[in-house]
Scaffold this active site. Sequence first.
Site: not given
Length: 315
Positions: A137, A180, A184-185, A189, A217
């Site tokens: 993705h 997304h 980052d994170g 989150t 995943y």
Amino acid sequence: MPYLDQNLVDRLDKKLKQLNSLRPLPKTAVEKLRDQLRIEMTYNSNAIEGNSLTLKETFLVINEGLTVKGKPLKDHLEAKDHYSALSYLYELIKHGKKNTLSEHLIKQIHTIIVQETDKEWAGRYRNSNVIIGGADHTPPDALDVPTLMRDLITWFSKERKNMHVVELAALIHHKFVYIHPFFDGNGRTSHLLMNLILMQAGFPLSIVLKNDRKKYYRVLAQADKEQYEPFVRFIAQTVEHSLDLYLKTLTPTTKKRETFLKLADIAKDTPYSAKYLNLLARQGKLEAHKEGRNWVTTQEAVERYMKGRERQRDV
Ligand SMILES: Nc1ncnc2c1ncn2[C@@H]1O[C@H](COP(=O)(O)OP(=O)(O)OP(=O)(O)O)[C@@H](O)[C@H]1O
Ligand SMILES: [Mg+2]
């Protein structure tokens, strides 16, 4: 109930009710459980995104303030940031309203998660495109992120009244990592957001285990194609595991506790093979969870499953 098997929903509801019936929960025991889960989640969530600290090292970094020789500074800072973010979550739950989510709150959590490692972008959506390592993705264009995040909140406000809270929490998790929104994170989150929703409804902290990364995943990739059942079931199983842990620890010892054993040991006293029990466990039809690499369940859980089967046949 579109995405969750009714059997699993009934079990989760029953176990939450059981936990609620023990309220007010014994303070010291709950604090111990929380401390344990907080370290475990910090370890697992960070390890999934590549942090090299072990569970024990995470414990030492957080509780003793130690520095682990040979491990990157960044990994230490991430552990501390994650732990702080969880403390923030607990504070929110203590004082907050039920079933709330906002962009402001999401940015607040993200700010804490990357406060020591990516200050510049803390609480700010990305302004260029990103890819997800190890996934097919590709997240949407950066220009679309603000709109998609607004839509996410609108979706949540609408669906929170219609959906089971575990479904809602799982879908928020997926929708969030699909967008997304940050550089980052995002993974970390999303786990916190999911738990915010779950804990607002009275569930204990639920953890996606590092050991399950491959499966995690795989089911996320299925959800990308709008096959949500496997991902929602995967999350529901993490919720059930935490409920089991709470119930096991907090149920007064005068009541009989169920003993979790490996499937091969349980199978001997049932009409089923270990292989079949494994299938039932993976499908969420049997109360079970993984300890390390092995699924475990109880004799009583198998009996409940058999009774459920009989009831279904009678109808
Ligand atoms: N197929 C997928 N669809 C959507 N999200 C996915 C998919 N596969 C993995 N992810 C999510 O993406 C995260 C990893 O992506 P990436 O490394 O970009 O995250 P990140 O922003 O660095 O977040 P963190 O640092 O917390 O892991 C995983 O933790 C998972 O939550
Ligand atoms: Mg990352």
